[in-house]
Scaffold this motif. Structure first.
Motif, PDB file in Angstrom:
ATOM      1  N   GLU A 183      46.118  33.348  30.206  1.00  7.71           N
ATOM      2  CA  GLU A 183      46.688  34.037  30.531  1.00  7.71           C
ATOM      3  C   GLU A 183      45.956  35.704  30.896  1.00  7.71           C
ATOM      4  N   GLU A 184      47.606  36.217  30.962  1.00  7.13           N
ATOM      5  CA  GLU A 184      46.830  38.259  31.661  1.00  7.13           C
ATOM      6  C   GLU A 184      46.444  39.165  30.076  1.00  7.13           C
ATOM      7  N   ASP A 185      46.207  38.608  28.717  1.00  7.97           N
ATOM      8  CA  ASP A 185      45.472  39.017  28.136  1.00  7.97           C
ATOM      9  C   ASP A 185      44.799  38.504  27.348  1.00  7.97           C
ATOM     10  N   GLY A 186      44.067  37.730  28.180  1.00 11.95           N
ATOM     11  CA  GLY A 186      42.926  36.717  28.418  1.00 11.95           C
ATOM     12  C   GLY A 186      42.511  35.818  27.047  1.00 11.95           C
ATOM     13  N   ARG A 187      43.790  34.919  26.879  1.00 13.30           N
ATOM     14  CA  ARG A 187      43.868  33.826  26.098  1.00 13.30           C
ATOM     15  C   ARG A 187      43.788  32.798  26.815  1.00 13.30           C
ATOM     16  N   TYR A 188      43.117  31.834  26.372  1.00 14.60           N
ATOM     17  CA  TYR A 188      43.308  30.670  27.025  1.00 14.60           C
ATOM     18  C   TYR A 188      44.320  29.913  27.630  1.00 14.60           C
ATOM     19  N   ARG A 189      44.773  29.203  28.754  1.00 14.17           N
ATOM     20  CA  ARG A 189      46.280  28.180  28.158  1.00 14.17           C
ATOM     21  C   ARG A 189      45.972  26.883  28.067  1.00 14.17           C
ATOM     22  N   ASP A 190      46.172  26.149  27.655  1.00 15.03           N
ATOM     23  CA  ASP A 190      46.339  24.573  27.112  1.00 15.03           C
ATOM     24  C   ASP A 190      46.617  23.887  28.344  1.00 15.03           C
ATOM     25  N   ALA A 191      44.930  23.011  29.408  1.00 16.77           N
ATOM     26  CA  ALA A 191      45.322  22.969  30.236  1.00 16.77           C
ATOM     27  C   ALA A 191      46.100  21.881  30.301  1.00 16.77           C
ATOM     28  N   THR A 192      46.996  21.170  29.703  1.00 14.37           N
ATOM     29  CA  THR A 192      48.172  20.203  29.417  1.00 14.37           C
ATOM     30  C   THR A 192      49.044  20.342  30.209  1.00 14.37           C
ATOM     31  N   THR A 193      49.867  22.136  29.728  1.00 12.74           N
ATOM     32  CA  THR A 193      51.233  22.732  30.203  1.00 12.74           C
ATOM     33  C   THR A 193      51.040  22.727  31.286  1.00 12.74           C
ATOM     34  N   ILE A 194      50.024  23.612  32.478  1.00 10.30           N
ATOM     35  CA  ILE A 194      49.592  23.714  33.797  1.00 10.30           C
ATOM     36  C   ILE A 194      50.340  22.716  34.687  1.00 10.30           C
ATOM     37  N   THR A 195      51.845  23.257  35.763  1.00 12.94           N
ATOM     38  CA  THR A 195      52.049  22.523  36.143  1.00 12.94           C
ATOM     39  C   THR A 195      51.655  22.734  37.916  1.00 12.94           C
ATOM     40  N   THR A 196      51.345  24.056  37.978  1.00 10.10           N
ATOM     41  CA  THR A 196      51.584  24.510  39.194  1.00 10.10           C
ATOM     42  C   THR A 196      49.897  25.342  39.172  1.00 10.10           C
ATOM     43  N   LEU A 197      49.502  25.485  40.355  1.00 13.87           N
ATOM     44  CA  LEU A 197      47.920  26.406  40.524  1.00 13.87           C
ATOM     45  C   LEU A 197      48.997  27.382  41.654  1.00 13.87           C
ATOM     46  N   ARG A 198      48.227  28.985  40.900  1.00 13.47           N
ATOM     47  CA  ARG A 198      48.439  30.123  41.318  1.00 13.47           C
ATOM     48  C   ARG A 198      46.730  30.354  41.831  1.00 13.47           C
ATOM     49  N   VAL A 199      47.217  31.758  42.668  1.00 11.11           N
ATOM     50  CA  VAL A 199      45.634  31.763  43.403  1.00 11.11           C
ATOM     51  C   VAL A 199      45.422  33.309  42.745  1.00 11.11           C
ATOM     52  N   PRO A 200      44.936  33.158  42.545  1.00  9.15           N
ATOM     53  CA  PRO A 200      44.411  34.895  41.944  1.00  9.15           C
ATOM     54  C   PRO A 200      44.398  35.931  42.970  1.00  9.15           C
ATOM     55  N   VAL A 201      44.659  36.729  42.776  1.00  7.68           N
ATOM     56  CA  VAL A 201      44.739  37.584  43.631  1.00  7.68           C
ATOM     57  C   VAL A 201      43.949  38.722  43.073  1.00  7.68           C
ATOM     58  N   PHE A 202      43.686  40.544  43.642  1.00  9.55           N
ATOM     59  CA  PHE A 202      43.168  41.742  43.363  1.00  9.55           C
ATOM     60  C   PHE A 202      44.430  42.385  43.234  1.00  9.55           C
ATOM     61  N   ARG A 203      44.751  43.501  42.069  1.00  9.61           N
ATOM     62  CA  ARG A 203      45.795  44.487  42.245  1.00  9.61           C
ATOM     63  C   ARG A 203      44.250  46.137  41.977  1.00  9.61           C
ATOM     64  N   PRO A 204      45.535  46.406  43.107  1.00  7.90           N
ATOM     65  CA  PRO A 204      44.702  47.929  42.761  1.00  7.90           C
ATOM     66  C   PRO A 204      45.096  48.825  40.992  1.00  7.90           C
ATOM     67  N   MET A 205      44.171  48.859  40.416  1.00 11.22           N
ATOM     68  CA  MET A 205      43.271  49.735  39.267  1.00 11.22           C
ATOM     69  C   MET A 205      43.050  51.103  39.470  1.00 11.22           C
ATOM     70  N   ASP A 206      43.410  52.377  38.280  1.00 13.97           N
ATOM     71  CA  ASP A 206      42.768  53.637  37.989  1.00 13.97           C
ATOM     72  C   ASP A 206      40.757  53.106  38.903  1.00 13.97           C
ATOM     73  N   LEU A 207      40.601  54.089  38.786  1.00 13.99           N
ATOM     74  CA  LEU A 207      38.688  53.834  39.339  1.00 13.99           C
ATOM     75  C   LEU A 207      38.317  54.054  37.760  1.00 13.99           C
ATOM     76  N   MET A 208      37.349  52.725  37.931  1.00 14.09           N
ATOM     77  CA  MET A 208      36.414  52.694  36.683  1.00 14.09           C
ATOM     78  C   MET A 208      35.126  52.336  37.064  1.00 14.09           C
ATOM     79  N   VAL A 209      33.821  53.221  36.134  1.00 16.94           N
ATOM     80  CA  VAL A 209      32.839  53.770  36.716  1.00 16.94           C
ATOM     81  C   VAL A 209      32.088  52.905  35.757  1.00 16.94           C
ATOM     82  N   GLU A 210      31.113  51.836  35.470  1.00 15.82           N
ATOM     83  CA  GLU A 210      30.751  50.909  34.998  1.00 15.82           C
ATOM     84  C   GLU A 210      28.807  51.558  34.755  1.00 15.82           C
ATOM     85  N   ALA A 211      28.415  50.966  33.626  1.00 20.13           N
ATOM     86  CA  ALA A 211      26.907  51.160  33.689  1.00 20.13           C
ATOM     87  C   ALA A 211      26.470  50.277  32.443  1.00 20.13           C
ATOM     88  N   SER A 212      25.594  49.430  33.802  1.00 23.96           N
ATOM     89  CA  SER A 212      25.481  47.575  32.562  1.00 23.96           C
ATOM     90  C   SER A 212      24.185  47.995  32.443  1.00 23.96           C
TER      91      SER A 212
END
Length: 448
Positions: free
Chosen positions: A139-168
């Motif tokens: 799901e969008e909030d990070g929870r995993y969906r029950d695989a048995t309920t998935i009937t269609t496949l979606r193609v993930p897409v990238f959406r613009p967001m505010d710039l974030m600088v990560e230091a790892s």
């Protein structure tokens, strides 16, 4: 002062910015312990005693207008090191950042090495301005969906967001130093780097964290016979086999890694004979070298001891080609400087972009510009009084004795708690960064 692109003594320095809280009550963790521009000068990193790294980025909108020089604003802040405890030796390991070194940029991300007394870390600083959406199993909030309920496949897409600088943290290089690390230096082969402590220098590969090669070891079999320690080390900017290290006895040794695996025999020894007329109880302390830096062209190296800056030609070992007194007026004050421990302060030094001017710090928040081409020098001050935008810095003069002129400062009124140990010069432009206790001052050339 001659600038990065040459010029004469006509460069006027003016105030640009000051970073950090302007108050008299300074927290120990906020004291700046290292300053470093990256190779393009677009980023400026500082490390402090609290283990934090703050990166400033030069604003891009003004780059095409040199008369309206852009400012540096906070780009990323992260906790690089935490305080640790060595249970075997019952020693606390400070989080203080001793050195930061940028790696040459290879892709969109930036990489830097930061070190405290014991551990070196490789950090990746990257930007993200898009986020993936439309997962099938999440799901969008990070929870995993029950695989048995998935009937269609979606193609993930990238959406613009505010710039974030990560230091790892990408690598952690630990457990290789018994003593405190004082230097790290990236090799020109862009694959290896060295780290130096009081008695040993180790060679690391950037990809390998579990082993390093010991290339210098000056530890005597009996520690009671110890007479000198390593104070700084640096790789040559172009020759990947050559490095230098300085010692507390005022000597600089140049080593060639092609000669042997353990560089305990130096190729060259740079040492200036001591002037017998200046011999005193403090001679050995003030001759200790606190910093060594190769010039960008690789022909010269600069060393800083307590009272002077020396420029050495790599082809001449017996004496420096240039010597500049930084604060000779303190020679008569060495006794009181010894009593308040200031005599052990470790001042750094840096070159401008074309190696024609060198800069180093002093007390009372003074810093010195030494012009090599015209053999002229100037003392400037990083102070709150000159914090007006584009205000030109006035040269300062210290009166060592006798009658004091109107614009001079008496040597007795210098504040030894205000000191500039760390400075950095933009690799291409006349922009300098000067660290006072907990403030970072940025000065630039006045453009008419």
């Amino acid at each position: 002062m001659a600038g990065a692109g040459g010029g004469g003594n006509d460069v006027q320095w003016c105030f640009s910015q000051v970073k950090g809280a302007i108050d008299d009550d300074v927290a120990e963790a906020d004291i700046i312990s290292t300053v470093e521009f990256n190779h393009s000068g677009e980023l400026l990193a500082t490390g402090d005693k609290g283990g934090r790294v703050v990166i400033f980025q030069q604003e891009t909108e003004n780059k095409s207008q040199p008369q309206c020089r852009s400012e540096y604003n906070v780009y990323s802040t992260f906790q690089s090191h935490e305080p640790e405890f060595d249970y075997l030796k019952s020693l606390e390991i400070e989080e203080k950042i001793n050195k930061i070194r940028w790696l040459p940029q290879k892709n969109a991300a930036q990489f830097l090495l930061s070190t405290n007394d014991k551990t070196i870390k490789l950090w990746k600083i990257s930007e993200r301005d898009k986020r993936p959406e439309g997962y099938n199993l999440k799901e969008e909030d990070g929870r995993y969906r029950d695989a048995t309920t998935i009937t269609t496949l979606r193609v993930p897409v990238f959406r613009p967001m505010d710039l974030m600088v990560e230091a790892s943290p990408r690598r952690v290089f630990a457990n290789a130093h018994t003593y405190h690390i004082n230097s790290i230096s990236v090799n020109s082969d862009n694959e290896t780097y060295l780290s130096a402590d009081d008695l040993r220098i180790n060679l690391w590969h950037q990809e390998i964290t579990d082993r390093s090669f010991n290339i210098v070891d000056i530890k005597p079999a009996n520690m009671e016979e110890l007479t000198e320690v390593i104070t700084a080390a640096e790789f040559h900017p172009h020759q990947c086999n050559t490095f230098v290290y300085s010692s507390s006895k005022g000597t600089i040794r140049l080593c060639d890694m092609r000669a042997s695996a353990l560089c305990d025999k130096h190729s060259k020894l740079f040492e200036e004979p001591e002037d017998p007329s200046n011999r005193s109880f403090f001679s050995e302390i003030i001759s200790s070298i606190s910093d060594v830096k190769f010039s960008h062209n690789g022909r010269y190296m600069m060393t800083r001891d307590y009272l002077s800056v020396k420029i050495w030609d790599l082809n001449m070992e017996n004496r420096p080609v240039e010597t500049y007194q930084v604060h000779e007026y303190l020679r008569s004050k060495l006794c009181s400087l010894y009593e308040n421990d200031c005599i052990f302060d470790k001042f750094e030094c840096c070159w401008n972009g074309n190696d024609s001017v060198v800069m180093t710090g002093s007390y009372n928040n003074f810093f010195r510009m030494l012009d090599r081409t015209q053999r002229r020098d100037v003392t400037l001050e990083a102070s709150r009084e000159s914090c007006k935008s584009r205000q030109v810095l006035k040269p300062r003069r210290v009166c060592a004795g006798g009658k004091r002129k109107k614009d001079e400062i008496s040597v007795d009124s210098l504040d030894f708690n205000k000191k500039i140990l760390h400075t950095a010069w933009h690799p291409q432009d006349n922009i300098i960064a000067v660290a006072t206790t907990n403030n970072l001052y940025i000065f630039q050339e006045k453009v008419n």
